[in-house]
Enzyme design. Structure first.
Site, PDB file in Angstrom:
ATOM      1  N   LYS A 258      26.389 -54.872 -18.431  1.00  0.00           N
ATOM      2  CA  LYS A 258      27.717 -55.520 -18.886  1.00  0.00           C
ATOM      3  C   LYS A 258      28.534 -54.852 -18.131  1.00  0.00           C
ATOM      4  CE  LYS A 258      31.099 -55.816 -22.788  1.00  0.00           C
ATOM      5  NZ  LYS A 258      31.516 -55.640 -24.328  1.00  0.00           N
ATOM      6  N   ASP A 263      38.554 -55.513 -21.863  1.00  0.00           N
ATOM      7  CA  ASP A 263      38.258 -56.150 -22.973  1.00  0.00           C
ATOM      8  C   ASP A 263      39.403 -56.012 -24.008  1.00  0.00           C
ATOM      9  OD1 ASP A 263      37.126 -57.556 -24.958  1.00  0.00           O
ATOM     10  OD2 ASP A 263      35.632 -56.165 -25.453  1.00  0.00           O
ATOM     11  N   LYS A 270      42.130 -57.661 -30.192  1.00  0.00           N
ATOM     12  CA  LYS A 270      41.838 -56.276 -30.591  1.00  0.00           C
ATOM     13  C   LYS A 270      43.179 -55.858 -31.017  1.00  0.00           C
ATOM     14  CE  LYS A 270      37.832 -54.885 -27.827  1.00  0.00           C
ATOM     15  NZ  LYS A 270      36.892 -54.687 -28.815  1.00  0.00           N
ATOM     16  N   ASP A 281      34.759 -50.703 -20.516  1.00  0.00           N
ATOM     17  CA  ASP A 281      33.841 -51.775 -20.930  1.00  0.00           C
ATOM     18  C   ASP A 281      32.639 -52.248 -19.989  1.00  0.00           C
ATOM     19  OD1 ASP A 281      32.757 -52.869 -23.299  1.00  0.00           O
ATOM     20  OD2 ASP A 281      34.040 -54.888 -23.271  1.00  0.00           O
ATOM     21  N   ASP A 340      35.779 -61.931 -29.188  1.00  0.00           N
ATOM     22  CA  ASP A 340      35.625 -60.365 -29.030  1.00  0.00           C
ATOM     23  C   ASP A 340      34.143 -60.053 -28.685  1.00  0.00           C
ATOM     24  OD1 ASP A 340      36.410 -57.825 -28.117  1.00  0.00           O
ATOM     25  OD2 ASP A 340      36.955 -57.362 -30.321  1.00  0.00           O
ATOM     26  N   GLU A 342      32.220 -60.871 -26.240  1.00  0.00           N
ATOM     27  CA  GLU A 342      32.177 -61.623 -25.098  1.00  0.00           C
ATOM     28  C   GLU A 342      31.074 -60.832 -24.475  1.00  0.00           C
ATOM     29  OE1 GLU A 342      33.866 -58.894 -25.982  1.00  0.00           O
ATOM     30  OE2 GLU A 342      33.408 -57.501 -23.923  1.00  0.00           O
ATOM     31  N   ARG A 344      27.975 -59.918 -25.095  1.00  0.00           N
ATOM     32  CA  ARG A 344      26.539 -60.720 -25.075  1.00  0.00           C
ATOM     33  C   ARG A 344      26.817 -62.034 -24.544  1.00  0.00           C
ATOM     34  NH1 ARG A 344      27.370 -60.545 -31.554  1.00  0.00           N
ATOM     35  NH2 ARG A 344      28.209 -58.419 -31.000  1.00  0.00           N
TER      36      ARG A 344
HETATM   37  N1  BES Z   1      33.296 -53.685 -25.979  1.00  0.00           N
HETATM   38  C1  BES Z   1      33.359 -53.927 -27.451  1.00  0.00           C
HETATM   39  C2  BES Z   1      32.665 -52.866 -27.977  1.00  0.00           C
HETATM   40  C3  BES Z   1      33.105 -51.345 -28.181  1.00  0.00           C
HETATM   41  C4  BES Z   1      33.915 -50.968 -29.079  1.00  0.00           C
HETATM   42  C5  BES Z   1      32.829 -50.595 -26.879  1.00  0.00           C
HETATM   43  C6  BES Z   1      34.438 -49.723 -29.033  1.00  0.00           C
HETATM   44  C7  BES Z   1      33.459 -49.358 -26.909  1.00  0.00           C
HETATM   45  C8  BES Z   1      34.110 -49.048 -28.009  1.00  0.00           C
HETATM   46  C9  BES Z   1      32.720 -55.208 -27.608  1.00  0.00           C
HETATM   47  O1  BES Z   1      32.795 -56.278 -26.666  1.00  0.00           O
HETATM   48  C10 BES Z   1      33.371 -55.661 -28.776  1.00  0.00           C
HETATM   49  O2  BES Z   1      34.542 -55.845 -29.065  1.00  0.00           O
HETATM   50  N2  BES Z   1      32.532 -55.934 -30.061  1.00  0.00           N
HETATM   51  C11 BES Z   1      32.763 -56.161 -31.272  1.00  0.00           C
HETATM   52  C12 BES Z   1      31.863 -56.965 -31.822  1.00  0.00           C
HETATM   53  C13 BES Z   1      32.372 -58.054 -32.843  1.00  0.00           C
HETATM   54  C14 BES Z   1      33.477 -58.869 -32.685  1.00  0.00           C
HETATM   55  C15 BES Z   1      30.944 -58.790 -33.527  1.00  0.00           C
HETATM   56  C16 BES Z   1      32.979 -54.963 -32.164  1.00  0.00           C
HETATM   57  O3  BES Z   1      32.420 -54.160 -32.061  1.00  0.00           O
HETATM   58  O4  BES Z   1      33.845 -54.986 -33.168  1.00  0.00           O
HETATM   59 ZN    ZN Z   2      33.425 -55.769 -24.816  1.00  0.00          ZN
HETATM   60 MN    MN Z   3      34.721 -57.397 -27.155  1.00  0.00          MN
END
Ligand code: BES
Ligand code: ZN
Ligand code: MN
Length: 489
Positions: A258, A263, A270, A281, A340, A342, A344
């Site tokens: 990834k 992000d 966020k 990220d 968010d 994104e 996947r």
């Molecule tokens: N890049 C984030 C995940 C992340 C969070 C990495 C904290 C490192 C530290 C990812 O893109 C994300 O935002 N995931 C969401 C998924 C949700 C929308 C299902 C999350 O973790 O809240």
């Molecule tokens: Zn992310």
């Molecule tokens: Mn995200």
């Protein structure tokens, strides 16, 4: 490499086990008129695990300073403890501004590790532990010097150790490459800059490289990656590196990382406390490029594809939105429920592309979910798989390389959730429940029958504080495990 113990005039390292005195320690002891045995008896020199004692022989021998490192019981040192003991030692040497070190190799071999293994772990921990991250401070911070000469003093045939020494060092170079990339701010490390970095890597190590630009992605129909990029001024990049270590292009393993350079969350934005740190990220991409750095140096007999979908996830009048329906490279449609989620989406197209390029097995690495941080913390990387045999290999190599991995369940109950949509084939964010598994399960839809392991490094890619094997911040996690996978035969 030298054979005689006190030829090195600068700094000598001698290991001390609690329960067994190595003959080489006798030699040191003799040179120092019994100082070592006396010191141990008086408790001035510790043989306890990872305790360091520095002495100045003051002319008793040609060596200026000797560091004794306690190694505890001879049969209780595993690879992880070994790395940490030497990491701590090298950090101490660096703090003391020592740049030339000799190690009395025959004094530091525990019961369960052979000399080659120890040699490799020593250069690996030297490289990882003493690494200092780049910075943009004007004038203020002075870096400590790096160790520029390492001499292994041993009775055995010296050639035996050259290969493992180089291998350990190559591992550390991979880790530090990954750390450097994760550390780089996203205004500097754009998708284009990451592609440029990959090009330099390819040039250095003779990989072939192909970077798909936006138009090519449009032609191919990479609608999922393009959707993530839609709100950005920065063009995306699909970076493909190819390392061919076998004559025929067969038995290909793809590492998919990834590469979200920033992000924001997009319109599912966020909170302000959730955004700082999101320059990291692209930790999965960094791990893949780090592994390629190691692979380029070690040149294993394997065929490896590195596939990195890279973009930032931004907001603007053109950005994608929740409720949008997009068409992935695989042809399957996706209902976007959360912008968010994104990573996947970007990975979906990358996994499909890896298969199109001939991947027979896929390992994806991603900072995918905050839920994984909650579940496993910073101590273990979470995993999903559709093929237990492949998973077991990856898990074992992870343990071997000091990057422990824990498997989460993945079955039809979870698959069903990502397939729920009134309007499209899949949805990108079913529910908060088990969301680390949902994220992996979504990617699994694109792996289909190709053996696949998903590694979520959201919790392990960053260290909250300085540790024995590196600085606070990016850990470069999974660079070594991926490289070890390429080297596994
Ligand atoms: N890049 C984030 C995940 C992340 C969070 C990495 C904290 C490192 C530290 C990812 O893109 C994300 O935002 N995931 C969401 C998924 C949700 C929308 C299902 C999350 O973790 O809240
Ligand atoms: Zn992310
Ligand atoms: Mn995200």
């Amino acid at each position: 490499m030298r054979i005689k113990l006190f030829q090195e005039k600068d700094t000598l390292v001698v290991g001390l086990f609690q329960d067994e005195k190595q003959s080489v320690v006798d030699e040191v002891n003799k040179h120092l008129n019994g100082f070592v045995t006396d010191g141990i008896k008086d408790g001035e020199i510790s043989t306890s695990y990872s305790q360091i004692t520095k002495i100045w022989p003051m002319g008793q021998c040609e060596t200026k300073r000797i560091y004794f490192i306690g190694l505890g019981k001879k049969n209780s040192l595993d690879r992880t403890l070994y790395r940490k003991a030497f990491g701590k030692l090298f950090q101490r040497l660096q703090a003391d501004h020592v740049t030339k070190v000799s190690i009395a190799m025959d004094s530091v071999i525990p019961a369960d590790l052979n000399k080659e293994e120890c040699a490799s772990l020593i250069t690996e921990s030297m490289g990882t532990a003493t690494y200092q991250l780049a910075h943009f401070k004007t004038g203020k911070r002075k870096d400590l010097p790096y160790i520029d000469s390492l001499t292994i003093v041993t009775e055995s045939e010296e050639e035996d150790l050259l290969l493992p020494l180089a291998e350990g060092y190559a591992f550390s170079k991979g880790v530090n490459t990954a750390r450097h990339l994760v550390h780089s701010p996203s205004n500097l490390l754009t998708a284009t800059a990451m592609a440029e970095y990959a090009r330099e890597l390819a040039l250095m190590h003779d990989f072939s490289i192909d970077v798909l630009e936006k138009e090519q992605m449009e032609e191919q129909g990479m609608g999922a990656l393009l959707a993530v990029n839609q709100g950005s001024e920065e063009p995306p990049a699909m970076i493909v590196l190819k390392y061919q270590g076998i004559e025929d292009w067969k038995d290909v393993t793809a590492f998919v990382g990834k590469g979200v350079t920033y992000d924001t969350g997009g319109y599912s934005i966020k909170p302000k406390t959730g955004m700082p740190g999101m320059k990291g990220d692209m930790g999965g991409a960094a791990a893949v490029l780090g592994a390629m750095e190691t692979i380029g140096r070690v040149k294993p007999k394997a065929n490896i594809l590195a596939v990195i979908p890279s973009t930032d996830n931004m907001i603007s009048g053109t950005a994608f939105k929740p409720d949008d329906v997009i068409t992935s490279l695989s042809g399957r449609t996706i209902e976007v429920l959360n912008t968010d989620a994104e990573g996947r989406l970007a990975l979906a197209d990358a996994v499909t592309y890896a298969k199109q390029l001939g991947a027979e097995r896929i390992i994806d690495v991603a900072t995918l979910t905050g839920g994984m941080v909650t579940a496993l913390g910073s101590w273990m990387t979470g995993a999903l798989t559709n093929q237990q045999d492949l998973y077991r290999q990856v898990e074992e190599l992870g343990a071997h390389m000091g990057e422990p991995i824990w498997q989460l369940p993945y079955n039809d109950d979870y698959r069903e959730q990502v397939r729920k949509s009134d309007i499209a084939d899949l949805n990108n964010s079913p529910t908060r429940k088990a969301h680390p598994i949902m994220g992996g399960a979504f990617i699994g839809e694109f792996a289909e029958d190709t053996p696949w392991v998903h590694l979520d490094i959201a919790g392990t890619s960053m260290a909250e504080s300085r540790h024995e094997l590196g600085p606070k911040g990016p850990t470069g996690v999974m660079a070594r495990t991926l490289a070890a996978f390429a080297m596994r035969n």
